[in-house]
Scaffold this motif. Structure first.
Motif, PDB file in Angstrom:
ATOM      1  N   PRO A 265       0.697  -1.501   0.285  1.00  0.00           N
ATOM      2  CA  PRO A 265       0.055   0.377  -0.246  1.00  0.00           C
ATOM      3  C   PRO A 265       0.563   0.921  -0.061  1.00  0.00           C
ATOM      4  CG  PRO A 265      -0.673  -1.570   1.909  1.00  0.00           C
ATOM      5  CD  PRO A 265       0.933  -1.897   1.454  1.00  0.00           C
ATOM      6  N   ARG A 266       0.455   2.316  -0.504  1.00  0.00           N
ATOM      7  CA  ARG A 266       1.031   3.777  -0.898  1.00  0.00           C
ATOM      8  C   ARG A 266       1.314   3.656   0.712  1.00  0.00           C
ATOM      9  NH1 ARG A 266      -1.151   3.385  -5.224  1.00  0.00           N
ATOM     10  NH2 ARG A 266       0.451   4.914  -6.913  1.00  0.00           N
ATOM     11  N   GLY A 267       2.229   4.630   1.374  1.00  0.00           N
ATOM     12  CA  GLY A 267       1.990   5.609   2.543  1.00  0.00           C
ATOM     13  C   GLY A 267       2.139   4.627   3.188  1.00  0.00           C
ATOM     14  N   HIS A 268       3.496   3.204   3.257  1.00  0.00           N
ATOM     15  CA  HIS A 268       3.025   2.216   4.361  1.00  0.00           C
ATOM     16  C   HIS A 268       4.651   2.383   5.194  1.00  0.00           C
ATOM     17  CE1 HIS A 268       6.493   1.230   0.861  1.00  0.00           C
ATOM     18  NE2 HIS A 268       7.253   1.327   1.919  1.00  0.00           N
ATOM     19  N   MET A 269       5.149   3.800   4.506  1.00  0.00           N
ATOM     20  CA  MET A 269       6.238   4.171   6.350  1.00  0.00           C
ATOM     21  C   MET A 269       5.919   5.296   6.926  1.00  0.00           C
ATOM     22  SD  MET A 269       9.718   4.065   3.943  1.00  0.00           S
ATOM     23  CE  MET A 269       9.778   3.063   2.418  1.00  0.00           C
ATOM     24  N   ARG A 270       4.061   6.029   6.893  1.00  0.00           N
ATOM     25  CA  ARG A 270       3.796   7.340   7.834  1.00  0.00           C
ATOM     26  C   ARG A 270       4.247   6.628   8.714  1.00  0.00           C
ATOM     27  NH1 ARG A 270      -1.554   8.640   4.712  1.00  0.00           N
ATOM     28  NH2 ARG A 270      -1.186  10.338   6.728  1.00  0.00           N
ATOM     29  N   PRO A 271       3.996   5.468   9.763  1.00  0.00           N
ATOM     30  CA  PRO A 271       4.187   5.591  10.803  1.00  0.00           C
ATOM     31  C   PRO A 271       5.554   6.039  11.344  1.00  0.00           C
ATOM     32  CG  PRO A 271       2.936   3.785  10.074  1.00  0.00           C
ATOM     33  CD  PRO A 271       3.559   4.616   8.882  1.00  0.00           C
ATOM     34  N   LEU A 272       6.576   5.707   9.837  1.00  0.00           N
ATOM     35  CA  LEU A 272       7.784   5.908  10.795  1.00  0.00           C
ATOM     36  C   LEU A 272       7.781   7.445  10.633  1.00  0.00           C
ATOM     37  CD1 LEU A 272       9.715   3.136   8.786  1.00  0.00           C
ATOM     38  CD2 LEU A 272       9.134   2.537  10.724  1.00  0.00           C
ATOM     39  N   VAL A 273       7.982   8.184   9.969  1.00  0.00           N
ATOM     40  CA  VAL A 273       8.402   9.173  10.107  1.00  0.00           C
ATOM     41  C   VAL A 273       7.275   9.848  10.584  1.00  0.00           C
ATOM     42  CG1 VAL A 273       6.610   9.750   7.937  1.00  0.00           C
ATOM     43  CG2 VAL A 273       8.243  11.333   7.458  1.00  0.00           C
ATOM     44  N   ARG A 274       6.033   9.931  11.304  1.00  0.00           N
ATOM     45  CA  ARG A 274       6.170  10.780  11.889  1.00  0.00           C
ATOM     46  C   ARG A 274       6.031  10.939  13.408  1.00  0.00           C
ATOM     47  NH1 ARG A 274       1.721   6.971  12.455  1.00  0.00           N
ATOM     48  NH2 ARG A 274       0.696   8.104  10.108  1.00  0.00           N
ATOM     49  N   ALA A 275       7.204   9.283  13.949  1.00  0.00           N
ATOM     50  CA  ALA A 275       7.775   9.121  15.371  1.00  0.00           C
ATOM     51  C   ALA A 275       8.468   9.984  15.212  1.00  0.00           C
ATOM     52  CB  ALA A 275       8.284   8.342  15.298  1.00  0.00           C
ATOM     53  N   VAL A 276       9.695   9.707  13.607  1.00  0.00           N
ATOM     54  CA  VAL A 276      10.478  10.595  13.804  1.00  0.00           C
ATOM     55  C   VAL A 276      10.689  12.181  13.784  1.00  0.00           C
ATOM     56  CG1 VAL A 276      12.905  11.353  12.484  1.00  0.00           C
ATOM     57  CG2 VAL A 276      12.236   9.025  11.959  1.00  0.00           C
ATOM     58  N   LYS A 277       9.138  12.309  12.703  1.00  0.00           N
ATOM     59  CA  LYS A 277       8.929  14.093  13.218  1.00  0.00           C
ATOM     60  C   LYS A 277       8.696  14.782  15.021  1.00  0.00           C
ATOM     61  CE  LYS A 277       6.891  17.789  11.647  1.00  0.00           C
ATOM     62  NZ  LYS A 277       8.090  18.513  11.348  1.00  0.00           N
ATOM     63  N   GLN A 278       8.060  13.882  15.291  1.00  0.00           N
ATOM     64  CA  GLN A 278       7.730  13.614  17.029  1.00  0.00           C
ATOM     65  C   GLN A 278       8.952  14.026  17.423  1.00  0.00           C
ATOM     66  OE1 GLN A 278       5.020  10.689  17.628  1.00  0.00           O
ATOM     67  NE2 GLN A 278       3.356  11.968  16.579  1.00  0.00           N
ATOM     68  N   ALA A 279       9.847  13.707  17.339  1.00  0.00           N
ATOM     69  CA  ALA A 279      11.299  13.750  18.105  1.00  0.00           C
ATOM     70  C   ALA A 279      12.152  14.493  17.991  1.00  0.00           C
ATOM     71  CB  ALA A 279      12.133  12.452  17.403  1.00  0.00           C
ATOM     72  N   VAL A 280      12.080  14.896  17.085  1.00  0.00           N
ATOM     73  CA  VAL A 280      13.232  16.210  16.476  1.00  0.00           C
ATOM     74  C   VAL A 280      12.798  17.404  16.061  1.00  0.00           C
ATOM     75  CG1 VAL A 280      14.654  14.079  15.411  1.00  0.00           C
ATOM     76  CG2 VAL A 280      13.218  15.580  13.532  1.00  0.00           C
ATOM     77  N   SER A 281      13.353  18.472  15.979  1.00  0.00           N
ATOM     78  CA  SER A 281      12.753  19.865  15.585  1.00  0.00           C
ATOM     79  C   SER A 281      13.112  20.270  14.029  1.00  0.00           C
ATOM     80  CB  SER A 281      13.161  21.267  16.593  1.00  0.00           C
ATOM     81  OG  SER A 281      14.793  20.533  16.256  1.00  0.00           O
TER      82      SER A 281
END
Length: 638
Positions: A265-281
């Motif tokens: 499915p498209r967007g299968h990496m979304r949980p990964l990028v979401r977690a990193v986004k929340q951790a860095v500025s």
């Protein structure tokens, strides 16, 4: 205005929009040197309105062997500089495209030459044991990255990216599964991240360009680098001066994550990028089949990422940004994630595309108006016929296309029925829309005879009728339980729960038939003469499909030859002649293809003065890429 087309900061830079071309290998270089073809390829993507382009990975160490361009010596600077000059010269909407370059060291993931790694752990059982890097050697490679960064700055690039994902050297250091060191570069996560942090700091100290780091959110391997570790490493890299994190996943062992085939499915990496986004500025980039405009918009709108990477989507449709911005989404040529581009480059061949024949020949591609418009009759609407009709019409010819079946597409229609191949129908539908918009006469359920040609009075007949199934002389093959696999795919033969089905032939059609019939509840066995199934399928797709077939309970018999078929039973033998039998309610033939072009041209009895061209499978069974390109060549030259 879509959020995708709002500016975004990357260190001191301001990108005109949030769409970034992902770095993908092309094999358009020559011995590590950038060529005119490379420059034209990137220029074409710049013309499509993307905000930034990250030029494909360039090798930072002189002793590394690979098909990639190189950035390890001053002799490579002229070519690298030409890319920047060409892209900075493409002014659109008042702002040049921002241009970066990816720095890479493949480590143990090489086809030839030195194989190095943090530990002597081979990539797989067929690969050599890599040399375990000493500390002085590690320090030298860190210095290689810093030197390459200075070369990039001298060449005029706006930013840098380090390929720290996908099992390449920095990623390999991060993996607890493959890094078994006991010194300062192994053991704890902090130690395993030391090489990445040192590279980042060395680059930041060596030049003034903002640095993007491509990081795996997970290796997707048991015992490998995981998301919790990725979040921690992202913070370390931010502290080291990295200006942005690009989140991906997978290694050569899990390429279905990195370069997801159409079954993923498209967007299968979304949980990964979401977690990193929340951790860095710092801003974060998302990737992973994000060429659906609404999906890309949602990822930015919902704060999951700041920028969206487009890779294969921009290969298929260079004008993706402009078409989406201008509200012309129905004109987007779809990337069907067939991975033909990846497969070719992985074999060291020039990048091409299954849906875009311009790829790899941008420097010479030109759709010129025909000197004399002619009546062009295209017989058959598979990939070759559709593309020939499109380009012939664009050049001003009067074009008609004739398909004996009720739908356009030829074998595309059948292939798209398998659960893992539905995306190919998007290309069929796109081509049908384009032909209608261009004014091509479309005739379906319309077999062509000599009388049809006489009535149409064409100047040119393009025969793109594809190929017919090959039927070998096996005793009983004409029996009542035996059918061409395409009939089962089309639903012409009833198959339901408990049906005992034997598929003779394990190529693409055989595997797709087994997949769909198993989904309908049949008990399926594939019988294949060769040592493996799925030959002819792109490697990543094949690996995923074969794995799924076995998981679903499809029995696979290889080095097995069918020697006879009777009602209720199929007889086969092993390579040494040992006989066996399988109970069967139905037999599906998927053995191969026979070109039909000569049959068609003989049957039409074409008169003098009519130019005839035979394309694609009608001439010689070929793959999707060659079929589309053959159609393009005909349309461009007729």
């Amino acid at each position: 205005m879509s959020v995708l087309f709002t500016p975004v900061r990357l260190g001191p830079l301001t990108l005109k929009n949030r769409l970034v071309m992902a770095p993908m290998g092309t094999c358009l270089d020559n011995g590590g040197y950038i060529t005119d073809d490379t420059v034209a390829y990137y220029r074409r993507r710049a013309e499509g309105g993307v905000g930034a382009i990250t030029v494909e990975g360039c090798l930072v160490s002189a002793d590394t062997v690979g098909p990639e361009p190189r950035i390890c010596g001053p002799e490579y600077l002229p070519g690298l500089r030409r890319v920047v000059e060409a892209l900075h010269g493409r002014v659109g909407e008042g702002a040049d495209v921002t241009v970066g370059v990816q720095l890479m060291h493949p480590g143990r993931q090489v086809v030839d030459g030195p194989s190095v790694a943090p530990s002597p752990v081979p990539l797989n059982s067929a690969s050599p044991v890599p040399h375990e890097l000493t500390v002085p050697e590690i320090e030298r490679i860190v210095a290689d990255y810093a030197r390459a960064a200075r070369y990039a700055e001298e060449a005029g690039y706006d930013y840098l990216e380090v390929h720290g994902a996908h099992g390449y050297l920095p990623s390999n250091f991060l993996s607890p599964q493959h890094n078994h060191r006991t010194d300062a570069y192994g053991g704890t996560l902090e130690n395993r991240a030391r090489f990445s942090v040192e590279v980042a700091r060395a680059i930041v100290a060596a030049c003034d360009l903002p640095l993007v780091w491509r990081l795996n959110g997970t290796d997707a391997e048991p015992g490998g680098f995981d998301l919790e570790s990725a979040v921690a490493v992202a913070r370390m890299l931010e502290e080291a001066g990295v200006a942005s994190i690009s989140v991906s996943s997978g290694t050569w062992l899990t390429l279905q994550q990195t370069l997801a085939p159409m079954s993923v499915p498209r967007g299968h990496m979304r949980p990964l990028v979401r977690a990193v986004k929340q951790a860095v500025s710092v801003p974060v980039m998302a990737v992973g089949r994000l060429d659906d405009p609404e999906l890309a918009e949602n990822i930015v709108e919902w704060g999951e990422a700041d920028m969206v990477l487009l890779g294969r989507g921009l290969i298929a449709e260079p004008d993706w940004p402009l078409l989406v911005r201008d509200g012309r989404r129905d004109e987007l040529r779809p990337c069907i994630a067939c991975n033909a581009c990846v497969d070719l480059v992985g074999r060291g061949e020039r990048a091409r595309c299954s849906v875009n024949p311009e790829v790899g020949r941008e420097r010479t591609w030109e759709v010129e108006p025909a000197a004399r418009p002619r009546r062009v009759m295209v017989v058959g609407s598979g990939p070759s016929g559709l593309e020939a009709a499109r380009l012939a019409r664009l050049r001003g010819h009067e074009v008609s296309i004739w398909e004996r079946d009720a739908e356009l597409g030829g074998k595309l229609e059948v292939a798209g029925l398998a659960p893992s191949k539905r995306e190919v129908l998007r290309f069929r539908e796109h081509q049908a829309r384009r032909l209608t918009a261009l004014g091509v006469e479309i005739h379906t359920s319309a077999p062509v005879s000599a009388g049809t040609v006489a009535a149409e009075r064409p100047d040119v007949v393009i025969v793109a009728t594809g190929a017919d199934p090959l039927v070998p002389p096996i005793p009983g093959i004409d029996g009542p339980i035996v059918h061409d696999a395409q009939r089962l795919l089309r639903g012409e033969i009833a198959v339901g729960p408990g049906t005992r089905l034997v598929v003779v032939g394990g190529s693409a059609t055989g595997c797709e038939t087994a997949e769909l019939m198993r989904a309908r509840g049949a008990e399926v066995t594939i019988v294949e003469m060769r040592g493996s199934i799925g030959r002819g399928i792109e490697a990543i797709t094949r690996r995923q499909l074969v794995r799924q077939l076995k998981k679903d309970g499809v029995e696979v018999l290889t080095r097995a030859t069918v020697v006879g078929i009777e009602p209720g039973v199929v007889h086969w033998q092993e390579a040494d002649g040992t006989p066996h039998s399988i109970e069967a309610d139905l037999v599906a033939l998927a053995i191969g293809w026979r070109p039909t072009g000569s049959d068609v041209t003989t049957g039409l009895e074409l008169g003098e003065g009519i130019e005839v061209r035979v394309l694609g499978d009608a001439d010689s069974p070929a793959d999707f890429v060659r079929a589309v390109n053959a159609g393009a060549d005909a349309g461009l030259t007729v």
